[in-house]
Every structure is written in structure tokens, then in C-alpha cells.
Design an enzyme around this catalytic site. Structure first.
Site, PDB file in Angstrom:
ATOM      1  N   ASP A   1       2.592  13.777  17.102  1.00  0.00           N
ATOM      2  CA  ASP A   1       2.748  14.642  15.916  1.00  0.00           C
ATOM      3  C   ASP A   1       3.602  13.936  14.861  1.00  0.00           C
ATOM      4  O   ASP A   1       3.334  14.043  13.656  1.00  0.00           O
ATOM      5  CB  ASP A   1       3.425  15.968  16.303  1.00  0.00           C
ATOM      6  CG  ASP A   1       2.745  16.624  17.499  1.00  0.00           C
ATOM      7  OD1 ASP A   1       1.506  16.589  17.545  1.00  0.00           O
ATOM      8  OD2 ASP A   1       3.455  17.142  18.374  1.00  0.00           O
TER       9      ASP A   1
ATOM     10  N   ASN B   1      -5.651  16.758  19.704  1.00  0.00           N
ATOM     11  CA  ASN B   1      -4.560  17.152  20.616  1.00  0.00           C
ATOM     12  C   ASN B   1      -5.115  17.786  21.889  1.00  0.00           C
ATOM     13  O   ASN B   1      -4.779  18.937  22.217  1.00  0.00           O
ATOM     14  CB  ASN B   1      -3.611  18.137  19.910  1.00  0.00           C
ATOM     15  CG  ASN B   1      -2.368  17.448  19.380  1.00  0.00           C
ATOM     16  OD1 ASN B   1      -1.887  16.460  19.951  1.00  0.00           O
ATOM     17  ND2 ASN B   1      -1.838  17.938  18.283  1.00  0.00           N
TER      18      ASN B   1
ATOM     19  N   ASN C   1       4.137   4.948  12.979  1.00  0.00           N
ATOM     20  CA  ASN C   1       4.650   4.338  14.214  1.00  0.00           C
ATOM     21  C   ASN C   1       6.166   4.446  14.308  1.00  0.00           C
ATOM     22  O   ASN C   1       6.720   4.630  15.391  1.00  0.00           O
ATOM     23  CB  ASN C   1       4.231   2.862  14.281  1.00  0.00           C
ATOM     24  CG  ASN C   1       2.778   2.711  14.685  1.00  0.00           C
ATOM     25  OD1 ASN C   1       2.260   3.501  15.470  1.00  0.00           O
ATOM     26  ND2 ASN C   1       2.105   1.704  14.147  1.00  0.00           N
TER      27      ASN C   1
ATOM     28  N   TYR D   1       2.527  26.163  30.728  1.00  0.00           N
ATOM     29  CA  TYR D   1       2.513  27.129  29.626  1.00  0.00           C
ATOM     30  C   TYR D   1       2.673  28.566  30.125  1.00  0.00           C
ATOM     31  O   TYR D   1       2.067  28.939  31.142  1.00  0.00           O
ATOM     32  CB  TYR D   1       1.161  27.093  28.908  1.00  0.00           C
ATOM     33  CG  TYR D   1       0.820  25.823  28.186  1.00  0.00           C
ATOM     34  CD1 TYR D   1       1.689  25.253  27.264  1.00  0.00           C
ATOM     35  CD2 TYR D   1      -0.419  25.215  28.391  1.00  0.00           C
ATOM     36  CE1 TYR D   1       1.331  24.105  26.579  1.00  0.00           C
ATOM     37  CE2 TYR D   1      -0.771  24.059  27.709  1.00  0.00           C
ATOM     38  CZ  TYR D   1       0.103  23.512  26.807  1.00  0.00           C
ATOM     39  OH  TYR D   1      -0.248  22.381  26.136  1.00  0.00           O
TER      40      TYR D   1
HETATM   41  O1  KDG Z   1       2.281  17.560  20.741  1.00  0.00           O
HETATM   42  C1  KDG Z   1       3.328  18.278  21.341  1.00  0.00           C
HETATM   43  C2  KDG Z   1       2.789  19.559  21.847  1.00  0.00           C
HETATM   44  O2  KDG Z   1       1.876  19.331  22.869  1.00  0.00           O
HETATM   45  C3  KDG Z   1       3.856  20.472  22.394  1.00  0.00           C
HETATM   46  O3  KDG Z   1       4.820  20.749  21.419  1.00  0.00           O
HETATM   47  C4  KDG Z   1       3.317  21.749  22.918  1.00  0.00           C
HETATM   48  O4  KDG Z   1       2.011  22.456  21.070  1.00  0.00           O
HETATM   49  C5  KDG Z   1       2.111  22.262  22.249  1.00  0.00           C
HETATM   50  C6  KDG Z   1       0.986  22.507  23.111  1.00  0.00           C
HETATM   51  O5  KDG Z   1       0.266  23.449  22.794  1.00  0.00           O
HETATM   52  O6  KDG Z   1       0.789  21.777  24.064  1.00  0.00           O
END
Ligand code: KDG
Length: 317
Positions: free
Chosen positions: A261, A168, A285, A106
Site C-alpha cells: 500500500d 490485493n 519503493n 479476520y
Molecule cells: O495491505 C494491508 C492489508 O492487507 C491489511 O491492512 C488488512 O486491509 C486489510 C485486509 O483486508 O487484508
């Protein structure tokens, strides 16, 4: 003002995906995409015909313009996306190992989206919405992003807007005690969507049968555990048994990012249309499998016309 089916809030970044596998120091060519968990979900929902409202900020820079253009191209409403002259648009790179795994790097610290704060949001944007979808990524970007998410939750609760939440978990973002970090969001949501790994980290076991009582004790009425190429399992607070959704085999496998997602979008589309859980899982799915066929996060998601009738046998709004 136009009413939205689903409102979400998150960071959209420019994603550079390598044209080759292996450590990035050896990669010389990349493809550029727009990505972000909440964007991916919104794209999938828009392709199914839902109106998705997106709350975010991008920089006043070329990448911000690129993201806004990509959002418009996907029929997403950009009126809640602010342009920030003082902070840049976030960027991230993928690295492909060659064995089906991918890593991310990132460049998003201090990004425009990380400066989102409650004052950037008008609670009336949720008027008439059916669902607020949040992920654990946005509140991890900064304290003000966390406060913004909590504000959106309060605005949803006071309007009887349902809330879905996907933790997530991203190791680069969730560094402290992930259980206490996620707790307020799990307690607030109606639908909890997580993968097996997240289920294990948050509830002590990846097995939905083992964790169901703890999950429902915290508040959600529906729990889904995504099991990758094994499919997914759902349970409802009122139901007695688990419901299994068979996986779909993708036509080719390139990269898993975006599958979760896409699954969420398919599942929530079914939920919003009152479908039986089996069909919510089936559509989830199906979309998740399609995500893995391409390098970008969401470019593989199907349009409504691409979805076979046995997967979408009901009329829907
Ligand atoms: O789920 C996919 C995401 O991980 C990717 O698009 C990047 O949003 C993101 C992240 O913050 O990791």
C-alpha cells in the site's frame, strides 16, 4: 465542498499485532493499531501532503471511535465515514512466524464496512478529484460493497477522474474464481498495481514482459509489478520498454504488511505530479521499505520532510 486529490473506499479495522512471534494461542500481549489497505494508502498520501477522501463505515462502538480518532490524527477527512449503530467495527489479528512471514485472522464478517452500499455514496464527492483508488478487498466484502465500487467507477468515468486498482488478493476473502472477480476492475482502471504473485494468478505469469500485452489489451495505460525486495517494474501502454525501480534496504525488517500500500501511494503521488516513471517507482519503493520496519501497517511511512531530495527532486503540488 473541498476537493480531494484522491478518493478511496474501504474497510478500516482494528489490528492487534502480537508482541511475540509464534502461534497466537501462546501470545498474551498485543499492540492495537488501525489498519486496512485503503487506509494505509491514504495515510501515506496525507503524509506527502495530498488531500485524501475516505469512504467507509465503522460501528458505533469503541473501536469505531478509535479509528475515527486515528484518521483525524493522520489528517484524513472523515466526513464520508458513516457510523453504523447496527453493525460492529471489523477486527483482525496478525500472527508472526519468525521467518518474516505473517498470517492474518479476520473478525470482519457482518462488519459495518461490509454493509456499504451505493446509497451511502454521493457521486458528487468525486467532483474535482484527480484519482479514485480501489483495491480488490472492498468488492470482496459483500455484494453491496462490490456494487458501491462499481458505482464509484461509473462516477469517476463520467467525470474523467483517473482510476487506480490494486487487486490485493487475500485468500481468506477471494475464494472463488479470482480472475473473473477482478476482471471488471482491471478493465475499468487506468493504473494497475499488483505484486508478482497476483500477476501470475491473474495473467498466467509473474513476468511483466510476458503479461504486458494482455494487461494493456484490457484497458490500463500503466502497469506496475511489485517484486518485494527486488524492487518494482513499470510499463506504459505507449512505452516500448519496461522501467525498473531498484529496491531500498530497510534499516530493520519487522513485518511486510503495509509495504504494498505504501508503494502504491508513493507511485501514485509521482504519477499525479507528472513525474518520470523511474521516480514514481523510486518513491514507491522507498515508502514500501519504510513500511516493513514497524509492526503496524502504516506507522513506518515517511512524512514529506523525511524523504531525501534525490528521491523527491521535483516540486510537487
Ligand atoms: O495491505 C494491508 C492489508 O492487507 C491489511 O491492512 C488488512 O486491509 C486489510 C485486509 O483486508 O487484508
Amino acid at each position: 465542498m473541498e476537493r480531494f486529490d484522491v478518493i478511496t473506499c474501504g474497510e478500516v479495522m482494528v489490528l492487534f499485532s502480537p508482541m511475540d512471534v509464534g502461534p497466537l494461542r501462546y501470545v498474551s500481549q498485543f499492540c492495537k493499531y488501525a489498519a486496512g489497505a485503503e487506509l494505509n494508502l491514504s495515510v501515506a498520501l496525507a503524509r506527502l501532503g495530498l488531500r485524501a477522501g475516505f469512504i467507509s463505515k465503522v460501528g458505533c462502538d469503541e473501536f469505531g471511535q478509535y479509528i475515527l480518532a486515528r484518521m483525524r490524527f493522520e489528517n484524513l477527512d472523515t466526513r464520508f465515514v458513516k457510523e453504523d449503530p447496527a453493525h460492529p467495527t471489523g477486527v483482525y489479528f496478525k500472527e508472526l512466524s519468525g521467518s518474516g512471514e505473517s498470517r492474518v485472522y479476520y473478525y470482519r464478517k457482518g462488519s459495518a464496512a461490509s454493509t456499504l452500499r451505493p446509497e451511502d455514496v454521493d457521486p458528487s464527492w468525486l467532483d474535482g478529484a484527480k484519482l479514485l483508488h480501489l483495491t480488490g478487498i472492498t468488492p470482496a466484502l459483500s455484494e453491496s460493497c462490490k456494487d458501491t465500487c462499481l458505482e464509484l467507477i461509473a462516477a469517476s468515468k463520467s467525470r474523467n477522474v483517473k482510476i487506480s486498482f490494486d487487486p490485493n488478493i487475500r485468500p481468506a476473502l477471494h475464494k472463488g474464481n479470482v480472475v473473473s472477480f477482478m476482471e471488471p476492475f482491471i478493465r475499468a482502471c487506468d493504473i494497475l498495481l499488483m505484486n508478482e504473485h497476483e500477476c501470475g494468478l491473474l495473467f498466467g505469469s509473474p513476468d511483466p514482459a510476458v503479461v504486458a500485452t494482455s494487461v494493456f489489451g484490457m484497458g490500463p495505460e500503466i502497469m506496475v509489478v511489485k517484486q518485494g525486495d527486488k524492487g518494482a517494474v513499470a510499463a506504459t501502454r505507449s512505452g516500448k520498454s519496461l522501467i525498473y525501480g531498484e529496491p531500498f534496504k530497510p534499516a530493520r525488517y519487522v513485518d511486510p504488511v503495509g509495504a504494498g500500500d505504501g508503494f502504491d501511494a508513493g507511485f501514485l503521488f509521482g504519477y499525479l505530479n507528472g513525474w518520470p516513471m523511474e521516480y514514481c517507482l523510486k518513491l514507491g519503493n522507498f515508502i514500501g521499505a519504510r513500511a516493513t520496519t514497524v509492526l503496524g501497517d502504516h506507522e513506518g511511512y515517511p512524512f514529506r520532510r523525511d524523504i531525501p531530495e534525490d528521491i523527491m527532486p521535483f516540486s510537487s503540488s
